[in-house]
Design a protein around this motif. Structure first.
Motif, PDB file in Angstrom:
ATOM      1  N   GLN A   1      40.958  39.015  41.211  1.00  0.00           N
ATOM      2  CA  GLN A   1      41.959  39.888  41.133  1.00  0.00           C
ATOM      3  C   GLN A   1      41.479  41.366  40.277  1.00  0.00           C
ATOM      4  OE1 GLN A   1      42.395  36.788  40.303  1.00  0.00           O
ATOM      5  NE2 GLN A   1      44.393  36.532  39.016  1.00  0.00           N
ATOM      6  N   ARG A   2      40.400  41.307  39.655  1.00  0.00           N
ATOM      7  CA  ARG A   2      40.089  42.198  38.577  1.00  0.00           C
ATOM      8  C   ARG A   2      38.872  42.809  39.036  1.00  0.00           C
ATOM      9  NH1 ARG A   2      42.392  38.552  35.065  1.00  0.00           N
ATOM     10  NH2 ARG A   2      44.106  39.245  33.738  1.00  0.00           N
ATOM     11  N   LEU A   3      38.438  42.398  40.301  1.00  0.00           N
ATOM     12  CA  LEU A   3      37.062  43.240  40.918  1.00  0.00           C
ATOM     13  C   LEU A   3      37.064  44.059  42.265  1.00  0.00           C
ATOM     14  CD1 LEU A   3      34.938  39.788  40.443  1.00  0.00           C
ATOM     15  CD2 LEU A   3      35.111  41.642  38.726  1.00  0.00           C
TER      16      LEU A   3
ATOM     17  N   LEU B   1      34.576  25.332  46.078  1.00  0.00           N
ATOM     18  CA  LEU B   1      34.920  26.207  45.007  1.00  0.00           C
ATOM     19  C   LEU B   1      36.497  26.259  44.921  1.00  0.00           C
ATOM     20  CD1 LEU B   1      34.685  28.850  43.374  1.00  0.00           C
ATOM     21  CD2 LEU B   1      34.512  30.096  45.409  1.00  0.00           C
ATOM     22  N   ILE B   2      37.126  26.131  43.706  1.00  0.00           N
ATOM     23  CA  ILE B   2      38.496  26.515  43.447  1.00  0.00           C
ATOM     24  C   ILE B   2      38.631  28.058  42.766  1.00  0.00           C
ATOM     25  CG2 ILE B   2      40.779  25.714  42.510  1.00  0.00           C
ATOM     26  CD1 ILE B   2      39.587  22.928  42.402  1.00  0.00           C
ATOM     27  N   VAL B   3      39.326  28.628  43.475  1.00  0.00           N
ATOM     28  CA  VAL B   3      39.364  30.115  42.967  1.00  0.00           C
ATOM     29  C   VAL B   3      40.858  30.642  43.335  1.00  0.00           C
ATOM     30  CG1 VAL B   3      38.353  30.849  44.985  1.00  0.00           C
ATOM     31  CG2 VAL B   3      38.018  32.346  43.257  1.00  0.00           C
ATOM     32  N   SER B   4      40.927  31.700  42.550  1.00  0.00           N
ATOM     33  CA  SER B   4      42.179  32.374  42.332  1.00  0.00           C
ATOM     34  C   SER B   4      42.368  33.861  42.987  1.00  0.00           C
ATOM     35  CB  SER B   4      43.060  32.235  41.495  1.00  0.00           C
ATOM     36  OG  SER B   4      42.563  32.984  40.017  1.00  0.00           O
ATOM     37  N   PHE B   5      43.236  34.203  43.786  1.00  0.00           N
ATOM     38  CA  PHE B   5      43.120  35.579  44.212  1.00  0.00           C
ATOM     39  C   PHE B   5      44.563  35.921  44.151  1.00  0.00           C
ATOM     40  CE2 PHE B   5      39.297  34.409  46.244  1.00  0.00           C
ATOM     41  CZ  PHE B   5      38.601  35.687  46.450  1.00  0.00           C
ATOM     42  N   ALA B   6      44.763  37.530  43.610  1.00  0.00           N
ATOM     43  CA  ALA B   6      46.088  38.013  43.679  1.00  0.00           C
ATOM     44  C   ALA B   6      46.409  38.646  45.166  1.00  0.00           C
ATOM     45  CB  ALA B   6      46.302  38.968  42.806  1.00  0.00           C
ATOM     46  N   LEU B   7      47.272  38.226  46.086  1.00  0.00           N
ATOM     47  CA  LEU B   7      47.719  38.354  47.277  1.00  0.00           C
ATOM     48  C   LEU B   7      48.939  39.599  47.157  1.00  0.00           C
ATOM     49  CD1 LEU B   7      47.730  35.278  49.235  1.00  0.00           C
ATOM     50  CD2 LEU B   7      45.567  37.084  48.737  1.00  0.00           C
TER      51      LEU B   7
ATOM     52  N   THR C   1      41.647  39.564  51.881  1.00  0.00           N
ATOM     53  CA  THR C   1      41.274  38.536  51.082  1.00  0.00           C
ATOM     54  C   THR C   1      40.611  37.407  51.722  1.00  0.00           C
ATOM     55  OG1 THR C   1      42.856  38.947  49.206  1.00  0.00           O
ATOM     56  CG2 THR C   1      41.862  36.768  49.298  1.00  0.00           C
ATOM     57  N   GLU C   2      41.088  36.937  52.826  1.00  0.00           N
ATOM     58  CA  GLU C   2      40.504  35.888  53.445  1.00  0.00           C
ATOM     59  C   GLU C   2      39.213  36.275  54.391  1.00  0.00           C
ATOM     60  OE1 GLU C   2      43.534  33.472  55.226  1.00  0.00           O
ATOM     61  OE2 GLU C   2      44.412  32.871  53.483  1.00  0.00           O
ATOM     62  N   ARG C   3      39.488  37.511  54.935  1.00  0.00           N
ATOM     63  CA  ARG C   3      38.320  38.080  55.470  1.00  0.00           C
ATOM     64  C   ARG C   3      36.741  37.860  54.539  1.00  0.00           C
ATOM     65  NH1 ARG C   3      34.870  42.050  55.614  1.00  0.00           N
ATOM     66  NH2 ARG C   3      35.787  43.167  53.701  1.00  0.00           N
TER      67      ARG C   3
ATOM     68  N   GLN D   1      44.177  45.212  44.237  1.00  0.00           N
ATOM     69  CA  GLN D   1      45.105  43.971  44.940  1.00  0.00           C
ATOM     70  C   GLN D   1      44.693  44.322  46.512  1.00  0.00           C
ATOM     71  OE1 GLN D   1      46.349  41.786  42.668  1.00  0.00           O
ATOM     72  NE2 GLN D   1      45.142  43.203  41.473  1.00  0.00           N
ATOM     73  N   LYS D   2      44.614  42.945  47.188  1.00  0.00           N
ATOM     74  CA  LYS D   2      44.518  43.243  48.480  1.00  0.00           C
ATOM     75  C   LYS D   2      45.330  42.282  49.028  1.00  0.00           C
ATOM     76  CE  LYS D   2      39.454  43.799  47.990  1.00  0.00           C
ATOM     77  NZ  LYS D   2      39.610  43.676  46.561  1.00  0.00           N
ATOM     78  N   SER D   3      45.683  42.508  50.607  1.00  0.00           N
ATOM     79  CA  SER D   3      46.476  41.560  51.381  1.00  0.00           C
ATOM     80  C   SER D   3      45.800  40.359  51.623  1.00  0.00           C
ATOM     81  CB  SER D   3      46.893  42.314  52.731  1.00  0.00           C
ATOM     82  OG  SER D   3      45.656  42.308  53.554  1.00  0.00           O
TER      83      SER D   3
END
Length: 230
Positions: free
Chosen positions: A139-141, A160-166, A198-200, A192-194
Motif C-alpha cells: 500500500q506504500r508503493l 505468497l501471503i500479502v496485504s493490500f489496502a483496498l 489491485t487484483e488486476r 491507494q487502489k480499488s
C-alpha cells in the motif's frame, strides 16, 4: 524524491523502528492521542493480521518461510509456532536489530536475517521458500513497484501471503476523521487502489486462493493468499 524513496528512507530510521515495534507488539508510550490510537486500534489491527496469517499458513504447513519485510518481528510468535526455517528480510538494519531481539527472547534458533531491498529479492536471496509473507508494504508503493516486487516473489516461492489496502469512500472518510481525532498524515493516499485494480495487478503473476479483510470497519487492509502462476 518520490514516495517509494520516501518510504525506504522513513523505514530505515531508528525512530520508525522503535515506534513500529511499540504499536504492534510492544508497550507504546507517547502523546495521549497517539497512545489511545495505538492501544485500542493499531494493536487490534496488528492482532488481526497475525491471526489471519497464522490461519493461512496452516493451509500449506510450510517448511521454509520468508518474512519480507519482517519489520521488528511482529510475526515472530506466529511463525515460530509452525516450527519452520525462517528468513527475516528487511531494508532497515534498525528493524532487523529489534526483530533479532524478539526471536532471542522467544529462544528460536531456526531463523536468519538479511538486509535487502525487496525490489532485488531474487538477486540477493539465492534460495526458494515454501511461502513468503509480506505485510504493510504494497500500500506504500506505486503500481510499477508493486508489479516488480510481486514478480520477484514469484521467482522464489510458490505461495505468497500479502496485504493490500483496498480504497473506497468509507475508508477515505474514516482516515479523514482519524487525522482529526488522532493526528498523523495521509501520505500514501494517492497510491491507494480499488479492489478491481489491485487484483488486476496481482493476477499478472499469481492466482488468488483466499482473501480476508483485517478489520472491515477499522482498516482498509486485506490479506491475500496467492499461488504463483506457472
Amino acid at each position: 524524491m518520490d514516495l517509494n524513496d520516501k518510504t525506504k528512507e522513513q523505514y530505515q530510521s531508528d525512530s520508525s523502528a522503535k515506534k513500529y515495534y511499540m504499536t504492534s507488539i510492544g508497550k507504546y508510550r507517547g502523546k495521549l492521542k497517539e497512545t489511545l490510537y495505538s492501544i485500542y486500534i493499531a494493536k487490534y489491527i496488528s492482532y488481526r493480521e497475525r491471526l489471519i496469517v497464522n490461519l493461512m499458513l496452516k493451509n500449506i504447513h510450510p517448511k521454509t518461510i520468508l518474512d519480507a519485510p519482517c519489520g521488528t518481528g511482529k510475526l515472530a510468535y506466529e511463525l515460530t509456532e509452525i516450527n519452520s526455517q525462517i528468513t527475516c528480510a528487511d531494508i532497515s538494519n534498525s528493524m532487523i536489530s529489534i526483530a533479532k531481539e524478539v526471536y532471542n527472547i522467544i529462544g528460536y534458533k531456526a531463523v536468519k536475517f538479511i538486509q535487502v531491498d525487496l525490489e532485488f529479492t531474487s538477486e540477493r536471496i539465492n534460495e526458494t521458500f515454501d511461502v513468503i509473507v509480506c505485510l504493510r508494504l504494497m500500500q506504500r508503493l506505486t503500481t510499477l513497484k508493486q508489479e516488480i516486487i510481486l514478480r520477484e516473489f514469484s521467482n522464489i516461492s510458490d505461495f505468497l501471503i500479502v496485504s493490500f489496502a483496498l480504497e473506497n469512500n468509507y475508508h477515505r472518510m474514516r482516515r479523514f476523521f482519524r487525522r482529526i481525532l488522532f493526528g498523523g498524515s495521509d501520505l500514501y493516499r494517492s497510491l491507494q487502489k480499488s479492489k478491481k485494480e489491485t487484483e488486476r495487478i496481482i493476477k499478472q503473476t499469481h492466482h488468488i486462493i483466499q482473501v480476508k479483510p483485517v478489520s472491515r470497519g477499522l482498516s482498509s487492509e486485506w490479506l491475500y493468499f496467492l499461488k504463483t502462476r506457472n
